[in-house]
Design a protein around this motif. Structure first.
Motif, PDB file in Angstrom:
ATOM      1  N   PRO A 293       0.832  -1.197   0.000  1.00 38.39           N
ATOM      2  CA  PRO A 293       0.000   0.000   0.000  1.00 38.39           C
ATOM      3  C   PRO A 293       0.870   1.253   0.000  1.00 38.39           C
ATOM      4  O   PRO A 293       1.917   1.310   0.657  1.00 38.39           O
ATOM      5  N   GLU A 294       0.443   2.259  -0.721  1.00 37.19           N
ATOM      6  CA  GLU A 294       1.225   3.483  -0.861  1.00 37.19           C
ATOM      7  C   GLU A 294       1.073   4.370   0.365  1.00 37.19           C
ATOM      8  O   GLU A 294      -0.043   4.681   0.782  1.00 37.19           O
ATOM      9  N   PRO A 295       2.193   4.785   1.000  1.00 37.57           N
ATOM     10  CA  PRO A 295       2.099   5.669   2.168  1.00 37.57           C
ATOM     11  C   PRO A 295       1.483   7.022   1.777  1.00 37.57           C
ATOM     12  O   PRO A 295       1.595   7.428   0.623  1.00 37.57           O
ATOM     13  N   PRO A 296       0.871   7.714   2.749  1.00 35.90           N
ATOM     14  CA  PRO A 296       0.663   7.288   4.132  1.00 35.90           C
ATOM     15  C   PRO A 296      -0.395   6.191   4.237  1.00 35.90           C
ATOM     16  O   PRO A 296      -1.328   6.139   3.444  1.00 35.90           O
ATOM     17  N   VAL A 297      -0.220   5.333   5.245  1.00 36.10           N
ATOM     18  CA  VAL A 297      -1.162   4.238   5.458  1.00 36.10           C
ATOM     19  C   VAL A 297      -1.645   4.281   6.902  1.00 36.10           C
ATOM     20  O   VAL A 297      -1.061   4.962   7.747  1.00 36.10           O
ATOM     21  N   ARG A 298      -2.707   3.537   7.152  1.00 36.09           N
ATOM     22  CA  ARG A 298      -3.180   3.306   8.506  1.00 36.09           C
ATOM     23  C   ARG A 298      -3.270   1.801   8.726  1.00 36.09           C
ATOM     24  O   ARG A 298      -3.394   1.039   7.770  1.00 36.09           O
ATOM     25  N   VAL A 355      -8.561   2.108  14.611  1.00 38.34           N
ATOM     26  CA  VAL A 355      -7.825   2.719  13.501  1.00 38.34           C
ATOM     27  C   VAL A 355      -6.614   3.456  14.058  1.00 38.34           C
ATOM     28  O   VAL A 355      -6.737   4.268  14.991  1.00 38.34           O
ATOM     29  N   SER A 356      -5.442   3.186  13.480  1.00 33.61           N
ATOM     30  CA  SER A 356      -4.216   3.840  13.937  1.00 33.61           C
ATOM     31  C   SER A 356      -4.108   5.245  13.359  1.00 33.61           C
ATOM     32  O   SER A 356      -4.878   5.652  12.481  1.00 33.61           O
ATOM     33  N   ASP A 357      -3.103   5.977  13.840  1.00 35.22           N
ATOM     34  CA  ASP A 357      -2.741   7.243  13.213  1.00 35.22           C
ATOM     35  C   ASP A 357      -2.061   6.960  11.875  1.00 35.22           C
ATOM     36  O   ASP A 357      -1.585   5.833  11.642  1.00 35.22           O
ATOM     37  N   PRO A 358      -1.963   7.942  10.980  1.00 35.32           N
ATOM     38  CA  PRO A 358      -1.277   7.719   9.698  1.00 35.32           C
ATOM     39  C   PRO A 358       0.197   7.389   9.894  1.00 35.32           C
ATOM     40  O   PRO A 358       0.850   7.879  10.822  1.00 35.32           O
TER      41      PRO A 358
END
Length: 514
Positions: A293-298, A355-358
């Protein structure tokens, strides 16, 4: 496969009477009516020939039977009561001598009735083959989703025989049943022949993709797995009897599924290299483009587990995510930040989601994916509490929305760690289980009964533990300032090597505080 002559002769509505032995396994491909002295130019073999004996004579009986036997007909049906009252003795003797199946057709049975009966049997068999083949291919597809091993096991079961998946060198990858492995050495010559022909004529349609063998141990079919000149592997199946067309279709479907699994080795290599780099703490390189997956990710921590994985399989957004099933039945999903809302919507249908932070740098050892997973799991724990407290449907909670994140983020991790260790040291040295009891007590805002339910202990047991903890700490646990300090200390020790997170940390099971 077509009906056997025995099946046709046994149909009660036809009244056929066998006059010679009906060999086992002889099938009827069609019914042909002929009064010719030599009908064989108009036959292909496998027919049940019907005649009234108009051209059959005592002198020509031997030649007539010989022609039918040489042509490979399934049998001869002779109608009595039309030209001949009984089957001529000469014809019966020659049929017995030359091995021709001979049936007496009674006067009331018209030839058209025999033709229609065989036609119905053929249609029923064809429909049954199509149905079985279609169902088998669906089962193979389901098995293929679990990997080549389950696919090979299902194929062997569908064929009623054995199956082997061999790699390009001929080594056995999967065998069903396990004893089928012993057949691999005997196939080495056929594999080499297929390799040579595929490499010399690599274009599709020019090189043979399979070979068929017959011997004392049954019938074997070997097929190439993969496209182009270099095979990626081989599929071998064996049965006692030759494979009917429907079984060949099933084997072909299995080869197609295996080929689909092996025709993207470059992508799999890049994916494995990229994931390996992340485990080593290395930044993703160009080889991972389009794979990770392309950053930014969660990171999402999902209570729905396999149901979430199934939902991602059916949605285009799932192709841009990486999902992992965790040991406790939950799952974690790495999702591009731009798709987080869409994927969260899919996941929440099966249970609460944290859900995490980015995350901007996937390989960062301090602020990368491992830390994001901790954040997501903490948020999931809190999401369970929210759902339990509000009796609401499946909820979503972001780590940034957890209480206290702003305050904890201001603390220096090194100094905070020293403070936390010093404060909690008396509990750890006396009884480490007191830490969990204290955590549950603080999470329940000092409500002993709720904390006891979360721990699965009696409220008096928890009260005794809290008295002991207060004595060891030398603090009054009813004092809000003391509880605040202890809350911070637990939050710090939950994240010893990363930025300070929410108190309580992740747990193998969500607390069940009412």
């Amino acid at each position: 496969m077509p009906p056997t002559l025995r099946q046709v002769a046994a149909l009660p509505q036809l009244g056929l009477r066998p006059l010679t032995e009906l060999r086992r396994g002889v099938t009827v491909r069609w019914v042909a009516v002929s009064e010719l002295e030599d009908p064989t130019p108009f036959l292909e073999g496998g027919e049940l020939v019907l005649t009234t004996g108009m051209r059959v004579t005592a002198e020509g009986a031997a030649r007539y039977v010989a022609r039918l036997v040489d042509r490979g007909v399934a049998g001869l049906g002779f109608a009595v009561g039309v030209i001949h009252e009984d089957v001529p003795r000469e014809l019966l003797d020659q049929a017995r001598e030359q091995g021709l199946a001979l049936l007496e057709v009674p006067r009331p049975t018209p030839f058209i009735a025999i033709g229609m009966a065989v036609s119905r049997l053929l249609a029923a068999e064809w429909y049954g083959d199509v149905t079985r083949s279609s169902q088998a291919q669906r089962e193979l597809t389901r098995a293929a989703l679990k990997g080549p091993g389950p696919l090979i096991a299902r194929l062997a079961r569908e064929l009623g025989g054995w199956a082997l998946l061999l790699d390009a060198s001929g080594e056995v990858r999967h065998a069903e049943p396990a004893r089928a492995r012993r057949r691999a050495p005997g196939l080495a010559g056929e594999l080499e022949r297929l390799r040579r022909t595929r490499s010399s004529r690599p274009r599709q349609g020019e090189a043979p993709a399979s070979v068929a063998l017959s011997g004392e141990e049954g019938h074997v079919v070997v097929q190439v797995v993969g496209l182009g000149g270099r095979p990626h592997g081989f599929l071998a199946v064996g049965t006692e009897d030759p494979l009917p067309p429907s079984a060949h279709a099933i084997v072909g479907a299995a080869v197609s599924l295996l080929t689909l699994q092996t025709e993207s080795p470059g992508t799999r290599r890049r994916l494995r290299a990229a994931l390996g780099g992340l485990l080593l703490g290395l930044p993703p390189d160009v080889a991972a483009d389009g794979v990770l997956p392309e950053p930014p990710v969660r990171v999402l921590a999902c209570a729905g587990g396999e149901a979430v994985l199934d939902a991602l399989e059916l949605d285009p957004a799932g192709e841009r995510c990486l999902a992992v099933l965790l040991d406790d039945g939950r799952c974690a999903v790495i999702v591009p930040d731009r798709l987080a809302g869409q994927v969260t919507g899919l996941a929440r249908a099966s249970g609460p989601v944290g859900v995490s932070d980015p995350v901007d740098e996937l390989g960062s050892p301090d602020q990368g994916l491992p830390h994001a997973l901790v954040q997501a799991e903490r948020a999931l724990v809190a999401a369970w509490r929210v759902r339990a407290g509000r009796d609401s449907p499946h909820g979503v909670l972001c780590h940034a929305d957890l209480p206290g994140q702003g305050l904890l983020g201001l603390l220096d991790p090194g100094l905070a760690q020293g403070f936390a260790e010093s404060m909690l040291a008396p509990l750890r040295s006396e009884d480490p289980s007191l830490i969990d009891s204290l955590r549950a007590y603080l999470a329940a805002n000092g409500q002993g009964e709720a904390a006891a339910r979360a721990l699965g202990v009696h409220r008096h047991t928890l009260r005794t533990r809290m008295r002991k903890a207060a004595r060891l700490l030398g603090r009054d646990l009813d004092d809000p300032a003391v509880r605040a300090e202890l809350w911070i200390a637990l939050a710090v020790t939950d994240s010893p090597h990363t930025a300070i997170g929410h108190a309580g940390g992740s747990r193998n099971a969500p607390p069940e505080i009412a």
